[in-house]
Structures are given as C-alpha cells and as structure tokens.
Motif scaffolding. Sequence first.
Motif, PDB file in Angstrom:
ATOM      1  N   UNK A  98     -35.164  72.591  41.601  1.00  0.00           N
ATOM      2  CA  UNK A  98     -33.817  71.954  41.758  1.00  0.00           C
ATOM      3  C   UNK A  98     -33.226  71.392  40.405  1.00  0.00           C
ATOM      4  N   UNK A  99     -31.912  71.259  40.720  1.00  0.00           N
ATOM      5  CA  UNK A  99     -31.083  70.655  39.718  1.00  0.00           C
ATOM      6  C   UNK A  99     -29.990  69.646  40.371  1.00  0.00           C
ATOM      7  N   UNK A 100     -30.159  68.387  39.518  1.00  0.00           N
ATOM      8  CA  UNK A 100     -29.348  67.353  40.553  1.00  0.00           C
ATOM      9  C   UNK A 100     -28.058  67.065  39.654  1.00  0.00           C
ATOM     10  N   UNK A 101     -26.999  66.719  40.179  1.00  0.00           N
ATOM     11  CA  UNK A 101     -25.818  66.194  39.766  1.00  0.00           C
ATOM     12  C   UNK A 101     -25.543  64.821  39.760  1.00  0.00           C
ATOM     13  N   UNK A 102     -25.197  63.796  38.914  1.00  0.00           N
ATOM     14  CA  UNK A 102     -25.179  62.490  39.283  1.00  0.00           C
ATOM     15  C   UNK A 102     -23.669  61.875  39.318  1.00  0.00           C
ATOM     16  N   UNK A 103     -23.517  61.317  40.524  1.00  0.00           N
ATOM     17  CA  UNK A 103     -22.085  60.717  40.468  1.00  0.00           C
ATOM     18  C   UNK A 103     -22.297  59.141  40.189  1.00  0.00           C
ATOM     19  N   UNK A 104     -21.284  58.621  39.477  1.00  0.00           N
ATOM     20  CA  UNK A 104     -21.380  57.073  39.236  1.00  0.00           C
ATOM     21  C   UNK A 104     -19.962  56.565  39.571  1.00  0.00           C
ATOM     22  N   UNK A 105     -20.015  55.331  40.397  1.00  0.00           N
ATOM     23  CA  UNK A 105     -18.563  54.903  40.740  1.00  0.00           C
ATOM     24  C   UNK A 105     -18.401  53.420  40.313  1.00  0.00           C
ATOM     25  N   UNK A 106     -17.340  52.929  40.043  1.00  0.00           N
ATOM     26  CA  UNK A 106     -17.289  51.209  40.012  1.00  0.00           C
ATOM     27  C   UNK A 106     -17.950  50.893  41.029  1.00  0.00           C
ATOM     28  N   UNK A 107     -18.346  49.375  40.864  1.00  0.00           N
ATOM     29  CA  UNK A 107     -19.290  48.429  41.646  1.00  0.00           C
ATOM     30  C   UNK A 107     -18.523  48.656  43.171  1.00  0.00           C
ATOM     31  N   UNK A 108     -19.196  48.715  44.165  1.00  0.00           N
ATOM     32  CA  UNK A 108     -18.820  48.864  45.437  1.00  0.00           C
ATOM     33  C   UNK A 108     -17.924  49.910  45.986  1.00  0.00           C
ATOM     34  N   UNK A 109     -18.164  51.038  45.331  1.00  0.00           N
ATOM     35  CA  UNK A 109     -17.283  52.249  45.439  1.00  0.00           C
ATOM     36  C   UNK A 109     -18.211  53.560  45.951  1.00  0.00           C
TER      37      UNK A 109
END
Lengths: 99, 488
Positions: B449-460
């Motif tokens: 498996x390969x994973x994609x990371x999502x990052x958002x601003x705090x509390x989003x």
Amino acid sequence: MLLSKEEVLHVANLARLSVEPSELEEMAGTLSRVLEYIDLLNELDTESVSPTSQVVEQHTVWRSDVIQDSLSAELATQNGPQVVSAMFVVPKILDGGGQ
Amino acid sequence: MAGLDWDAVEMARRVQSGEVSALELVDASLERIAAVDSNIGAFLYVDDVGARQSARRLDSELTRDQKKSLPLAGVPVAIKDNLVTRQMPTTAASKMLQGFMSPYDATVVERLLAAGAIPVGKVNLDEFAMGSSTEHSAYQVTRNPWDISRVPGGSSGGSAAAVAAGMVPLALGSDTGGSIRTPASYCGVFGMKPTYGRVSRYGLIAFASSLDQVGPFSRTVRDAALLLHVISGRDPHDATSVDVSSTAPTVVVADPTQMRIGLPEEYFGDGIDPNVRTQVDAALETLKGLGATLVPISLPHTRYAIATYYLIANAEASSNLSRYDGVRYGFRETAPDLIQMYSRTRSQGFGDEVQRRILLGTHALSAGYYDAYYLKAQKVRTLIRRDFDQAFESVDLIVTPTVPDLPFKFGERALDPLQMYLTDIFTVTTNLAGLPGLSQPIGLADGLPVGLQWIAPALEEERILGMASALEAVLPVPSWPMQGGLSR
C-alpha cells in the motif's frame, strides 16, 4: 564523539537508569550519532525567535472549586508492587538506605 | 463471515434497524481474530467474554429508539494498548506495565462505550509508542497483512493491521510524530491525527504531551469521520482539549473545484521511493481531473523537523516516564536501597529504545545543555509552525506522500535508530505545528500500500475529510490483503 562515556553515566544517573559497562561504548556511540544529526539545527539563527512550548492558544483553564467523586485509596494503589493498607511500601531510605 | 465486509456506518445502521445483532457482529470479529491473528499478531489482549457480554446487553436491553441514538451501535473496535481501560489490562507494550489494570477508562474509551461501540481487545504498539515499526513491543511482533515479512509501521501497528486484515472496522491509535499515519499508509487504511487539542488525552499514557493526539483508523472516509465525531470535543479532564464542539458525524463531500491544494517541494524531492512517487503522482492527476487547483509551495524548514522532533519528544518523554519508578506501577526489581531499586527497575522494565530516548531527552534538558538543545528545538518549532501559517495563506489544504517509502522488512532499520527516525520525515511536522493530518490509501505498488497525506489548518478536519471523500469516490475500491491465510 559528542557524548563521552562519562557523560552517558552522568545522564543515566540523572534518569535513574543503570547502563552496563559493556553497553556504555555502544550507547555513547549511538547517542552521539543522533546528536551529530541534531547539530543540523545550528545552521539556523534563532536569536530573535520565540520558543513554542505548546500549540493551543489557551490561557489558564478555570473550573469551579467543587468536590467531585474520585478514586478510593484502595483503587488508586491497586497496581503497586508492594502495598499495605492502601500505602506503597518502598525500601528503607534512612540509615544509609538512600545515599 | 457475516458483516465484516461492511464499514462501521453500515454495521451500526443494520444493528439499529434490527437486521443484524451486535452479538453477530462481535462473534464475526472474534472469529476472524481467532482465524488470522496468529499470523498477524495485532492483538495483545482479546476480551471475548466481555465483548460478547456487552453485545448481548446491547441486543436485549435497549429499545430500537435507544439503539438509534448510538452512532456506533454494536460496532467492534480495537484499542491501542496505551489507552487505559478498566475492563482490560493496559501495558503500553512494556514489561514495565505487565498486568497493569487501570482504575479508570480513558475519556476516548468512555466515549466509545457511550456511542455503543464494543471493544474486542487491545492492540500492539512500539513500547510506550516509541517507534515506527511496532518492532519495539516487549511482547510480540505485528506483521503487515499485505506482506507478513514486512512491518506494519508504527507505533500504532496493531491498530492498523487489525483494521487492514478485516478483524475490526475501526481502531483507535495515537500519533506523536506519525504513529497513526505511518502504519495507516503501510497497511492501506485511513488514519487521522486530529488537531492538537481536538481529542482528549486523558487516559492516554503520556509520551510527549505537547505532541500526542488520539485518532481513528478505518477503511472508509465516512468511518473515520464518525469515529472522530464520537471521540472529539472538550474534556474537563484535559486542560489542553480545545473548547470547540465536536466534528460533524457525517462527511460533507467537498467541491474540488473550490480547492487550492499546496504541494510542498520539500516533500517531493529526492529520497522518495519511485513506486511511491508514481502512485502519488497518479493521485495528484486524479485530483486535478476533479478540478482541484494544485499549487507548488515551500515549507523551507522541513529539513529541520526530525531533529526538532526528537529533541522535544524525548525531552517530554524523559519527564513523563519518570513516573515508572517501581513504586506505583506493576514491575519492581528488588534492591537494597531506594535509588538502586529505581535504576534497576527502570533498566529492567524499559526496552532499549525507550532507554535511549530517555537518555537523549534527559541530556537535552540537563544543566548546560538546555539552551543548546531543548530551547533551540522549541524555537525551530516556531519556524516550522510559521511555514505552515504562511502556506495556508495561499492554499486550503496541503498534500504529500505520507511516508517516503514502502513498508520495510523486519530488522531492516532496527540496528540504526536514526534511519528508523527518518521514516517519520513527512509526518512529524504536523505534530510540531499541531495540525490535523490524514493518511489516505491510494493504491498498491508491488503489492504494497501507498498513502497520501492531507494536512489542513488547525481545526479544519472536515475540509480534509471532504476532499478525501471526493478522492475516495473515484479511486478503485481497494482489494484485501491476501497473505497469511487472510483471503476470504
């Protein structure tokens, strides 16, 4: 090496860990390699940067001073390796026991 | 086996409508564990008696209306063994806590129970959550369900493997520098680290208090959203839990055409396995096809993140782990005096990696070194946070590979701690900045498996879940791991 064997012993004493003499060399080497890597941070001038100790923009959290249910002494001490009457028993610390 | 193909949302719906009983679901989960976990090694403790009892109670004592009010009615879940539970032992995968029975439940466990979920057991981790492969457990090895000669990632390797192998639809993990997202990526499941403060840490055995967060593992986005909803929200027992309402229980699918997605150049450079790169590039093309705008950005202090992380995390750990002194918790080594009892207990009770980290952290906090190491790291932490603040002025979300490579073989990195630490190079930054991050499975490379990371601003978190859902809808439905007797 960034950390000598003597320094490892000093830190181990602070941390209340005993490092076997046979492991000392290897431990000093491993920790030194990590510290050498960490030396990377000295590339950055942080003179005027303020430190971040925590990320939540919060001030003192207050609550009302009301007595609430809490664990009984028996429950709170149930995992101690040696317990008598809900009290932890430890080796003697006076009379030469605590140096 | 009936039911284990369903995700948690589907399981709960069927229990609520009476189509299936909680006991049938719990039985299916326990039978699957009995059938495959001897090959995987995810569970440190299986509470079959307690789980069946809770399921029977839910089936017989609750009215249909009462069941409808339980978002996780009858859903079997696994709990990382660094979350304390009254009904099951808690070890943190350490000899130090062998046989420890907590007198209280962690807040996240209380919330799971209140939502109708049924804990079936406690799952493996690197001792005290210190590691990226689950090889540092004092008790057992956990194998990657996609290739049992490889690690599941860590430290929440048991949580990820249990969900990936279909033993449970949901699991709780904890993430201090990537301990949810790395194993989620390696095992091909969803794993989310929430915003720092979103989820209570009360009852999470402390590793690094300014970085630790509890979060969900699942096989669908909507399950991750539902579990996050159940566990999030302010808790009076954790003063750092933020005073905002819990996240929404369901996913609102985002409109990709309204999204500007940042691709940090520092996360797409050399050192990424070409197989990972190919899968990630394909996912980015898919996002573009959905109408998202991809924007090159820079997070210039990324290369300092691992060094910063290991100073801060280990300094905090050395303080947090000082409580294991042979007086108040299970393990004690006898000695003629108190000081020797402390040091013998700690040297015998902690594994090598934990002792290395305590030593490093103690050194970083000790007189003469505090400014050069700990304070310096806290200042660089500020710079890393600023990178993200600046990036989020021009983009809505950031996307990166979760891990630079595919799951590695047992022993491959065990000899060189530094190489193991570098596994977390793309995940530690969000812990330092306190931001939410999700690893989404996007496909297989060489069967892994390969994973994609999502990052958002705090509390989003909801923005992440909305976009992950839009992507999930167009990606092929993932296959199941077939190794180690796992085929169904």
